[in-house]
Design a protein around this motif. Structure first.
Motif, mmCIF file in Angstrom:
data_model
loop_
_atom_site.group_PDB
_atom_site.id
_atom_site.type_symbol
_atom_site.label_atom_id
_atom_site.label_comp_id
_atom_site.label_asym_id
_atom_site.label_seq_id
_atom_site.Cartn_x
_atom_site.Cartn_y
_atom_site.Cartn_z
ATOM 1 N N ASP A 282 0.862 -1.182 0.000
ATOM 2 C CA ASP A 282 0.000 0.000 0.000
ATOM 3 C C ASP A 282 0.893 1.224 0.000
ATOM 4 N N PHE B 1 -1.772 3.098 6.603
ATOM 5 C CA PHE B 1 -2.522 1.858 6.398
ATOM 6 C C PHE B 1 -1.604 0.649 6.554
ATOM 7 N N ASP C 209 -3.020 -3.295 -2.486
ATOM 8 C CA ASP C 209 -3.856 -2.136 -2.807
ATOM 9 C C ASP C 209 -3.966 -2.016 -4.329
ATOM 10 N N SER D 205 -8.896 -2.001 -1.284
ATOM 11 C CA SER D 205 -9.061 -0.606 -1.661
ATOM 12 C C SER D 205 -9.973 0.065 -0.650
ATOM 13 N N SER D 206 -9.870 1.373 -0.565
ATOM 14 C CA SER D 206 -10.825 2.131 0.245
ATOM 15 C C SER D 206 -12.107 2.368 -0.559
ATOM 16 N N ARG D 207 -12.054 2.128 -1.856
ATOM 17 C CA ARG D 207 -13.228 2.247 -2.729
ATOM 18 C C ARG D 207 -13.964 0.903 -2.757
ATOM 19 N N LYS E 272 -10.673 -2.157 2.613
ATOM 20 C CA LYS E 272 -9.753 -1.815 3.701
ATOM 21 C C LYS E 272 -10.462 -1.735 5.045
ATOM 22 N N GLN E 273 -11.664 -1.188 5.069
ATOM 23 C CA GLN E 273 -12.374 -1.021 6.327
ATOM 24 C C GLN E 273 -12.863 -2.343 6.914
#
Length: 116
Positions: free
Chosen positions: A9, A14, A54, A81-83, A103-104
């Motif tokens: 990443d 992160f 990532d 991904s954060s998306r 990611k969350q």
């Protein structure tokens, strides 16, 4: 299942978070990389079982890194991904990976479910 993971990443916070979280949950972190080229080098040197990768990386994006790792008979790859996954559509479906983990939602058990 004992396994080693390479975390890739471009955001240091992160990587630090993922490293601490996965080790606290009993998963060995073999190393970290901040971009696509470094990821390929690290995977070749460290021989991790899994690469947490990532998608949005400088130099070489996560999809290309996954293709190169798959071509070498390398480790299992989990894209992150954060998306949301829906933002990537068919590219995600066609990628040579074992799964996608937002990611969350990262946790040791979630990662283990994808690679087992």
């Amino acid at each position: 299942m004992a396994m080693s993971v390479l975390i890739v990443d471009d955001h240091t916070p992160f990587r630090t978070f993922a490293h601490s979280l996965l080790e606290a949950e009993g998963i060995e972190v073999a190393g970290e990389a901040a971009d696509g080229e470094a990821a390929l080098e690290a995977a070749d040197t460290l021989h991790p079982d899994v690469v947490l990768l990532d998608i949005n990386l400088p130099t070489v994006d996560g999809f290309e890194v996954a293709r190169r790792l798959a071509g070498s008979g390398g480790p299992k790859v989990v894209l992150t991904s954060s998306r949301p996954a829906s933002d990537y559509g068919a590219m995600l479906d066609e990628a040579p990976v074992v799964g996608f983990l937002p990611k969350q939602e990262l946790s040791g058990p979630a990662l283990l479910r994808l690679v087992s």
